[in-house]
Design a protein around this motif. Structure first.
Motif, PDB file in Angstrom:
ATOM      1  N   SER A 125       0.819  -1.215   0.000  1.00  0.00           N
ATOM      2  CA  SER A 125       0.000   0.000   0.000  1.00  0.00           C
ATOM      3  C   SER A 125       0.847   1.257   0.000  1.00  0.00           C
ATOM      4  O   SER A 125       0.308   2.360  -0.090  1.00  0.00           O
ATOM      5  CB  SER A 125      -0.915   0.004   1.233  1.00  0.00           C
ATOM      6  OG  SER A 125      -0.143   0.127   2.422  1.00  0.00           O
ATOM      7  N   ASN A 198      -5.762  -1.759   0.181  1.00  0.00           N
ATOM      8  CA  ASN A 198      -4.706  -2.668   0.648  1.00  0.00           C
ATOM      9  C   ASN A 198      -5.257  -4.083   0.627  1.00  0.00           C
ATOM     10  O   ASN A 198      -5.555  -4.661   1.667  1.00  0.00           O
ATOM     11  CB  ASN A 198      -4.257  -2.264   2.056  1.00  0.00           C
ATOM     12  CG  ASN A 198      -3.021  -3.016   2.501  1.00  0.00           C
ATOM     13  OD1 ASN A 198      -2.349  -3.664   1.701  1.00  0.00           O
ATOM     14  ND2 ASN A 198      -2.716  -2.949   3.781  1.00  0.00           N
ATOM     15  N   GLN A 210      -2.372  -9.433   4.052  1.00  0.00           N
ATOM     16  CA  GLN A 210      -2.011  -8.272   3.258  1.00  0.00           C
ATOM     17  C   GLN A 210      -0.512  -8.295   2.973  1.00  0.00           C
ATOM     18  O   GLN A 210       0.280  -8.788   3.775  1.00  0.00           O
ATOM     19  CB  GLN A 210      -2.394  -6.992   3.989  1.00  0.00           C
ATOM     20  CG  GLN A 210      -3.884  -6.823   4.181  1.00  0.00           C
ATOM     21  CD  GLN A 210      -4.213  -5.637   5.066  1.00  0.00           C
ATOM     22  OE1 GLN A 210      -3.365  -5.149   5.808  1.00  0.00           O
ATOM     23  NE2 GLN A 210      -5.455  -5.179   4.991  1.00  0.00           N
ATOM     24  N   ASP A 212       1.439  -5.891   3.052  1.00  0.00           N
ATOM     25  CA  ASP A 212       2.126  -5.083   4.062  1.00  0.00           C
ATOM     26  C   ASP A 212       2.497  -5.917   5.279  1.00  0.00           C
ATOM     27  O   ASP A 212       3.564  -5.723   5.872  1.00  0.00           O
ATOM     28  CB  ASP A 212       1.230  -3.919   4.504  1.00  0.00           C
ATOM     29  CG  ASP A 212       1.079  -2.872   3.415  1.00  0.00           C
ATOM     30  OD1 ASP A 212       1.698  -3.036   2.348  1.00  0.00           O
ATOM     31  OD2 ASP A 212       0.328  -1.902   3.634  1.00  0.00           O
TER      32      ASP A 212
END
Length: 358
Positions: A125, A198, A210, A212
């Protein structure tokens, strides 16, 4: 009479395996072995997993909570390793360490606002401006930590102030740093990229994470490995270990202990700053985030063994997984209490921690 004596002898022999198991579960210091304590902690985590499943959470969701807990453990480890370094060299608990996480997160947030936003990298993201902000935040937080040591802690050390005075000074610094964050950025919650999508990645076993979150954990592992290499292979790392073992002897041998202390503050605060950015990226930024994470930080360090970087990582992962699993059947606000209970459990069985330095 002989039969009775023979029977008593057989009964005594029957208890020997149990007695041997008890002896094997303890080390030379009389505390239970790390393998035994690790087994108990594993059973506790399994019990949490089963409790969440019985409360109505399906197995796939529990698996996702476990993976998120590992990610949270990576964040806690970045702060916990710096905390255990500072305690190992300076021999006092730095209660202001949690605010280094907050400071790093908000400095990076300021950099993201100032720098032009780029397109997201791969499935993440964030763009390159966040990575640049992490580097700036780590350096600035390290300099702040060194400055605090020069102005506050070093005069106390030179006057040979008692441990409790150093601890109380760090507690006061914790409130000061948090007040500065409130003054500059306010009390509102913030996101690095508000409104940016995201999406979760579909992984084997139905696991959805995710990108991230994967980045957070991989970065934590890489930084821990680099720190371990630095402590064992470089000259400054060996000097830090020597100062932690015996600062007076290290100084006699020609080691500049003040320089070692400065490096300790810089590395510990820099890692904490990165951990704060990762926490803000995975959830949200809040001015009291460092204070909320302070108890899990101490719990991870004490559980893993003070002075052990890998111990802090293992303890942090256990704490992170436990905090996430219990959210399936408890209010997530009880997460720090879960960390405290696990810390007490380990202290009762093995006070020196799982990977205590000898």
């Amino acid at each position: 009479m002989a039969d009775s004596a023979q029977s008593a002898s057989n009964d005594l022999d029957a208890t020997d395996p149990l007695e041997e198991a008890v002896v094997d579960a303890r080390d030379a210091a009389g505390a239970r072995s790390s393998r035994f304590v690790g087994g108990v902690l594993l059973l506790v985590l399994v019990g949490m997993w089963v409790a969440g499943w019985l409360s109505g959470t399906d197995a796939q969701e529990m698996l996702s909570l476990t993976a998120w807990g590992v990610m949270l453990g990576g964040i806690i480890a970045l702060g916990g390793i710096g905390l255990t370094l500072c305690y190992g060299v300076l021999k006092f608990p730095n209660f202001a360490h949690g605010e280094f996480l907050t400071l790093g997160a908000y400095i990076t947030y300021g950099m993201v606002l100032v720098l032009p936003q780029s397109n997201p990298i791969w499935q993440f993201s964030f763009g390159w401006e966040l990575l640049a902000g992490i580097l700036v935040a780590a350096v600035v937080t390290a300099l702040v930590a060194i400055l605090i040591d020069r102005l506050l802690y070093r005069p106390l050390r030179r006057h040979r102030s008692p441990l409790v005075l150093l601890a109380m000074a760090s507690l006061g610094m914790e409130f000061l740093l948090r007040g500065i964050v409130y003054l500059i950025w306010g009390s509102d919650f913030h996101f690095y990229y508000s409104g940016r999508s995201n999406p979760a990645l579909s992984l084997p076993l139905g696991l959805r994470l995710q990108a991230d979150q994967i980045f957070v954990f991989v970065l934590a592992i890489v930084l821990v490995a680099l720190l371990y290499w630095m402590l064992t292979r470089t000259r400054i790392g060996k000097a830090m270990r020597a100062t932690a073992d015996n600062p007076d002897l290290a100084q006699v041998r020609g080691i500049n202990t003040e320089q070692v202390i400065a490096w300790t503050w810089a590395i510990g605060a820099g890692l904490a700053a990165v951990g704060g950015v990762m926490y803000g990226l995975a959830s949200q930024m809040r001015p009291d985030m460092g204070f909320v994470l302070l108890l899990p930080l101490f719990a991870a360090v004490i559980m893993g063994g003070i002075g052990s970087a890998w111990g802090a990582l293992v303890g942090a992962i256990i704490i992170g997984v436990a905090m996430q699993l219990t959210s399936a059947f408890l209010n997530p606000a009880y997460g720090p209490a879960v960390a405290f209970v696990l810390m007490v459990l380990v202290l009762l069985m093995r006070p020196q921690g799982l990977f205590a330095q000898r």
